[in-house]
Design an enzyme around this catalytic site. Structure first.
Site, PDB file in Angstrom:
ATOM      1  CG  ASN A 108      76.656  54.771  53.470  1.00 56.89           C
ATOM      2  OD1 ASN A 108      77.497  54.164  54.139  1.00 56.89           O
ATOM      3  ND2 ASN A 108      76.108  55.913  53.876  1.00 56.89           N
ATOM      4  CE  LYS A 118      73.135  54.955  55.854  1.00 55.05           C
ATOM      5  NZ  LYS A 118      72.002  55.749  56.225  1.00 55.05           N
ATOM      6  CG  HIS A 135      76.177  60.062  54.993  1.00 54.98           C
ATOM      7  ND1 HIS A 135      75.247  60.101  56.001  1.00 54.98           N
ATOM      8  CD2 HIS A 135      75.636  59.313  54.007  1.00 54.98           C
ATOM      9  CE1 HIS A 135      74.179  59.404  55.619  1.00 54.98           C
ATOM     10  NE2 HIS A 135      74.398  58.914  54.417  1.00 54.98           N
ATOM     11  CD  GLU A 159      73.422  58.127  58.461  1.00 51.56           C
ATOM     12  OE1 GLU A 159      74.434  57.417  58.349  1.00 51.56           O
ATOM     13  OE2 GLU A 159      72.311  57.813  57.977  1.00 51.56           O
ATOM     14  CD  GLU A 217      72.820  60.446  50.659  1.00 49.21           C
ATOM     15  OE1 GLU A 217      72.472  59.328  50.287  1.00 49.21           O
ATOM     16  OE2 GLU A 217      73.491  60.649  51.673  1.00 49.21           O
ATOM     17  N   GLY A 277      66.787  56.927  55.285  1.00 44.06           N
ATOM     18  CA  GLY A 277      66.425  55.891  56.250  1.00 44.06           C
ATOM     19  C   GLY A 277      65.023  56.050  56.815  1.00 44.06           C
ATOM     20  CB  SER A 336      63.864  56.068  51.245  1.00 47.55           C
ATOM     21  OG  SER A 336      64.048  56.339  52.626  1.00 47.55           O
TER      22      SER A 336
HETATM   23  C1  PEP Z   1      72.255  57.082  52.880  1.00 49.66           C
HETATM   24  O1  PEP Z   1      72.526  56.860  54.032  1.00 49.66           O
HETATM   25  O2  PEP Z   1      73.087  57.619  52.154  1.00 49.66           O
HETATM   26  C2  PEP Z   1      70.929  56.696  52.416  1.00 49.66           C
HETATM   27  C3  PEP Z   1      70.492  57.234  51.314  1.00 49.66           C
HETATM   28  O3  PEP Z   1      70.215  55.819  53.197  1.00 49.66           O
HETATM   29  P1  PEP Z   1      68.779  55.158  52.828  1.00 49.66           P
HETATM   30  O4  PEP Z   1      68.901  54.622  51.423  1.00 49.66           O
HETATM   31  O5  PEP Z   1      68.622  54.059  53.840  1.00 49.66           O
HETATM   32  O6  PEP Z   1      67.778  56.213  52.945  1.00 49.66           O
END
Ligand code: PEP
Length: 251
Positions: free
Chosen positions: A10, A12, A96, A98, A168, A174, A214
């Site tokens: 992703n 973003k 997601h 976000e 997630e 992040g 992460s």
């Molecule tokens: C995500 O945004 O779906 C995500 C898992 O980000 P990160 O790997 O940076 O934590």
């Protein structure tokens, strides 16, 4: 039941077109012709074309980060499933955290998007996950269950096996904080059980459930080694060829 692992990047709202093309081309070379897993790249809308060109004729799939659940019409600024198909998308990330947090996306809207994605022959990657407050208050199970029930509302058994769910935990996105393999597996197992109740255990056994939060080469093997973890949705580490490749090839 063997589920083919699916690793999605992703991207973003990062990078510009030249970087997107370079990253996609670098991954085409690195991933090769016969990856052992499904690999998906989800660039920003405006660079879908650029990435589609870079991955044409390769096993790498293209995904969008969102869609709008309507046919063509007066929806300024929005992009629908037909348009995503047109530029070569096979996948779309929905709900997601976000988007849930920053744009107030609700489970009802995500369910509408899910149906639009399926009607448009896109594989939806439906994201769910609890916040740190939820986890500390012991609400993880309840929150994830509510999100799954709401986001998958109206989904029939015949189509359910084709979707992908991404668990997630918001506190791990992040932040550099990863759920331990045990913490992640506990929720994945719970999600699969719930999917079994919503559909059938046979259908639930076919649905791929990714972990996101992460994920990096150093923790991918352990996370992906869990019985109910069938892949990863990767943010930060998907922006560098070597890091993403380390997750794609984790064994
Ligand atoms: C995500 O945004 O779906 C995500 C898992 O980000 P990160 O790997 O940076 O934590």
């Amino acid at each position: 039941m063997t589920r083919r692992r699916i690793i999605a990047g992703n991207w973003k709202m990062n990078m510009r077109g030249d970087t997107a093309a370079a990253l996609a081309k670098g991954l085409v070379t690195a991933v090769g012709d016969e990856p052992a897993v499904d690999v998906v790249l989800c660039p920003p809308f405006v660079y879908l074309d650029v990435v589609a060109d870079a991955i044409a004729g390769t096993p790498i799939g293209l995904g969008a980060q969102n869609l709008y659940a309507a046919d063509d019409g007066a929806y300024t600024g929005e992009i629908n499933a037909g348009m995503l198909n047109d530029v070569g998308c096979r996948y779309v990330i929905l709900g997601h955290s976000e988007r849930r947090a920053l744009l107030g996306e609700t489970d009802d809207q995500i369910s509408e998007k899910l149906h639009a994605a399926l009607a448009g022959n896109l594989v939806p990657i439906v994201c769910v996950g609890e916040t740190l407050d939820d986890r500390e208050a012991g609400r993880t199970e309840k929150v994830v269950e509510t999100q799954i029930r709401g986001s998958l509302a109206g989904l029939d058994e015949a189509r359910a096996a084709s979707i992908v769910v991404a668990y997630e935990p918001v506190w791990a996105i992040g932040t550099g904080k990863t759920a331990t393999p045990e913490q992640a597996e506990e929720v994945h197992a719970l999600i699969r059980q719930l999917l079994g109740e919503l559909f059938t255990p046979e259908v639930a056994a076919q649905i791929r459930i990714q972990y996101g939060g992460s994920v990096k080469p150093s923790n991918a093997k352990e996370l992906l080694g869990q019985a109910n973890i069938d892949g990863a949705l990767v943010g930060g580490a998907s922006l560098k060829v070597d890091d993403f490749l380390g997750i794609v090839t984790a064994e």
